[in-house]
Scaffold this motif. Sequence first.
Motif, PDB file in Angstrom:
ATOM      1  N   ASP A  91      61.319 100.606  -0.140  1.00 45.20           N
ATOM      2  CA  ASP A  91      60.119 100.239  -0.903  1.00 45.20           C
ATOM      3  C   ASP A  91      59.711 101.388  -1.834  1.00 45.20           C
ATOM      4  O   ASP A  91      59.521 102.523  -1.386  1.00 45.20           O
ATOM      5  N   GLU A  92      59.547 101.083  -3.118  1.00 45.74           N
ATOM      6  CA  GLU A  92      59.202 102.103  -4.111  1.00 45.74           C
ATOM      7  C   GLU A  92      57.841 102.715  -3.840  1.00 45.74           C
ATOM      8  O   GLU A  92      57.648 103.935  -3.918  1.00 45.74           O
ATOM      9  N   THR A  93      56.863 101.881  -3.533  1.00 47.25           N
ATOM     10  CA  THR A  93      55.500 102.386  -3.308  1.00 47.25           C
ATOM     11  C   THR A  93      55.454 103.318  -2.113  1.00 47.25           C
ATOM     12  O   THR A  93      54.801 104.377  -2.156  1.00 47.25           O
ATOM     13  N   TYR A  94      56.142 102.953  -1.052  1.00 47.89           N
ATOM     14  CA  TYR A  94      56.166 103.805   0.147  1.00 47.89           C
ATOM     15  C   TYR A  94      56.759 105.168  -0.186  1.00 47.89           C
ATOM     16  O   TYR A  94      56.232 106.206   0.234  1.00 47.89           O
ATOM     17  N   TYR A 248      56.023  91.403   2.327  1.00 49.29           N
ATOM     18  CA  TYR A 248      55.775  90.274   1.441  1.00 49.29           C
ATOM     19  C   TYR A 248      56.607  89.072   1.895  1.00 49.29           C
ATOM     20  O   TYR A 248      57.623  89.214   2.582  1.00 49.29           O
ATOM     21  N   THR A 253      59.737  88.759  -2.689  1.00 46.71           N
ATOM     22  CA  THR A 253      60.914  89.618  -2.571  1.00 46.71           C
ATOM     23  C   THR A 253      62.151  88.998  -3.222  1.00 46.71           C
ATOM     24  O   THR A 253      63.025  89.707  -3.706  1.00 46.71           O
ATOM     25  N   ASN A 272      63.680  92.438  -4.871  1.00 50.96           N
ATOM     26  CA  ASN A 272      62.505  93.156  -5.381  1.00 50.96           C
ATOM     27  C   ASN A 272      62.431  94.570  -4.800  1.00 50.96           C
ATOM     28  O   ASN A 272      62.767  94.782  -3.630  1.00 50.96           O
ATOM     29  N   LYS A 273      62.012  95.520  -5.615  1.00 60.02           N
ATOM     30  CA  LYS A 273      61.930  96.919  -5.180  1.00 60.02           C
ATOM     31  C   LYS A 273      60.718  97.196  -4.306  1.00 60.02           C
ATOM     32  O   LYS A 273      60.625  98.264  -3.696  1.00 60.02           O
ATOM     33  N   THR A 274      59.767  96.292  -4.277  1.00 56.84           N
ATOM     34  CA  THR A 274      58.602  96.454  -3.398  1.00 56.84           C
ATOM     35  C   THR A 274      58.623  95.326  -2.374  1.00 56.84           C
ATOM     36  O   THR A 274      58.596  94.144  -2.735  1.00 56.84           O
ATOM     37  N   ARG A 277      53.531  94.709   1.586  1.00 57.83           N
ATOM     38  CA  ARG A 277      52.215  94.342   1.054  1.00 57.83           C
ATOM     39  C   ARG A 277      51.246  95.500   1.187  1.00 57.83           C
ATOM     40  O   ARG A 277      50.505  95.833   0.258  1.00 57.83           O
TER      41      ARG A 277
END
Length: 597
Positions: A91-94, A248, A253, A272-274, A277
């Motif tokens: 996950d990009e955000t993580y 998600y 995804t 999906n890169k994210t 949630r």
Amino acid sequence: MEAEPPLYPVAGAAGPQGDEDRLGVPDGPEAPLDELVGAYPNYNEEEEERRYYRRKRLGVLKNVLAASAGGTLTYGVYLGLLQMQLILHYDETYREVKYGNMGLPDIDSKMLMGINVTPIAALLYTPVLIRFFGTKWMMFLAVGIYALFVSTNYWERYYTLVPSAVALGMAIVPLWASMGNYITRMAQKYYEYSHYKEQDEQGPQRRPPRGSHAPYLLVFQAIFYSFFHLSFACAQLPMIYFLNHYLYDLNHTLYNVQSCGTNSQGILSGFNKTVLRTLPRSRNLIVVESVLMAVAFLAMLLVLGFCGAAYRPTEEIDLRSVGWGNIFQLPFKHVRDFRLRHLVPFFIYSGFEVLFACTGLALGYGVCSVGLERLAYLLVAYSLGASAASVLGLLGLWLPRPVPLVAGAGLHLLLTLSLFFWAPAPRVLQHIWILYVAAALWGVGSALNKTGLSALLGILYEDKERQDFIFTIYHWWQALAIFAVYLGSSLPMKAKLAVLLVTLVAAAASYLWMEQKLRRGVVPRQPRIPRPQHKVRGYRYLEEDNSDESDVESERGGGGGRGDGVEEEAPPAGPRAGPEPACPYEQALEGDRSEEQ
């Protein structure tokens, strides 16, 4: 009515006649010595022997269950942690919030490289480590290295994750080779403890009939793999009870995914890169990792406290005493054996199929079409199918030996051909039942493959001097196959299925050819195991009944008397008559007596 006397009367206790028992023999301090130290009058030697060997058999069953449970917990923790770690790091955000510009994808790629590349060198050191530490202690050390890998995830940095992944890669083949050797030895010991009367009649130097331990080996391998395949289900518990709450759904995804199944390219192209949630709290992650660490520590305790030794101490000495250079060379010399050469394609396929179940089938067909949140349930279906079908390995008790292996290969052949022409649509749940059935059936084929191969090796190679070499070769080829899957992860799905199909057909044909050769009476060429060269001249190696003599020595020496590897004592020198004392302690006592005289 007079009460019956106790079975084993206590020496020195007053009998019904005071200080004399019923036979008129005085009791207490005046009792004769034979009454105090002699055998009990009601002692039943045959019954006591039967109870002794029953306890031994129960101890063997305890060893098998402990090793099976330890392996299940170890791999459940390892696979569960690795799966959760890779999803979080994807996950990009993580990555940006938790680690900034630390380069987590690069660390993960090097970590996977360490796990998959390091076992290539395992053939060089695995037999040496198993002979040096012993089978049980090698299992314990390997499980400890898996626990070390779990502990490094408390502080995820390059200098913690990558070295621990390299160490784990070094421990994979030794763990599996020692586990296979351990289960085989337990089957042989169970046969010895069940047929102790026959062995007493034949003499301690006679080897049991060939294939005599095969029924027990089939049962023990079925028990072991029934436990072990549950590790895939145990690995999904962190996903089901923790990580699924943060994911998600499939509409997010799989938004950019265009093709799945046989039409897919690489692993989850367009995913999906994210995928999260919300980000899990660090405190919750620490709690999950602490639970996994506790389970890994429990697996270590199971192996340490409940697994007995695979060999007697004297046998361990014999196994080490063939020379470290010979131990290093013998795995390579076993290539002369045509049976191993014919089984190599099956070894390779065994590595291909388990990785395809976890990556190709679960990701390329499952996650790609029904979403990441259902990955855990697909792997649980595979795990339960494999665990239940491991019992089918017992069919070898009644059916011809090739039937379980060929049946598993045939089932995988049908599934592979079916998957070759199936491309499920992304974000469509109507076909999810087909995925569950395919995962469970693939698990059935995996179970027949694993139990059949391990039992076959234990039956073909009964000599305790070469079992660790054979299982090392098996799991080394399996590790090479897993490394090849790691290298080809970006190939199209059709190419992966084609390689799987060709390997499967070649493995089944090569195995049936080997069985045909054995039926024709072709004698395999096995390398000679050198005789143990004991450097310590202790009294154990000077006894007339050589308890440390290996089975190979006993056959060469004719089965009785002094073995070939036992050194003769020099005749006594000087005018002193009588035999020379057999050990230094008695020599010292005689020296003291001569000085006193």
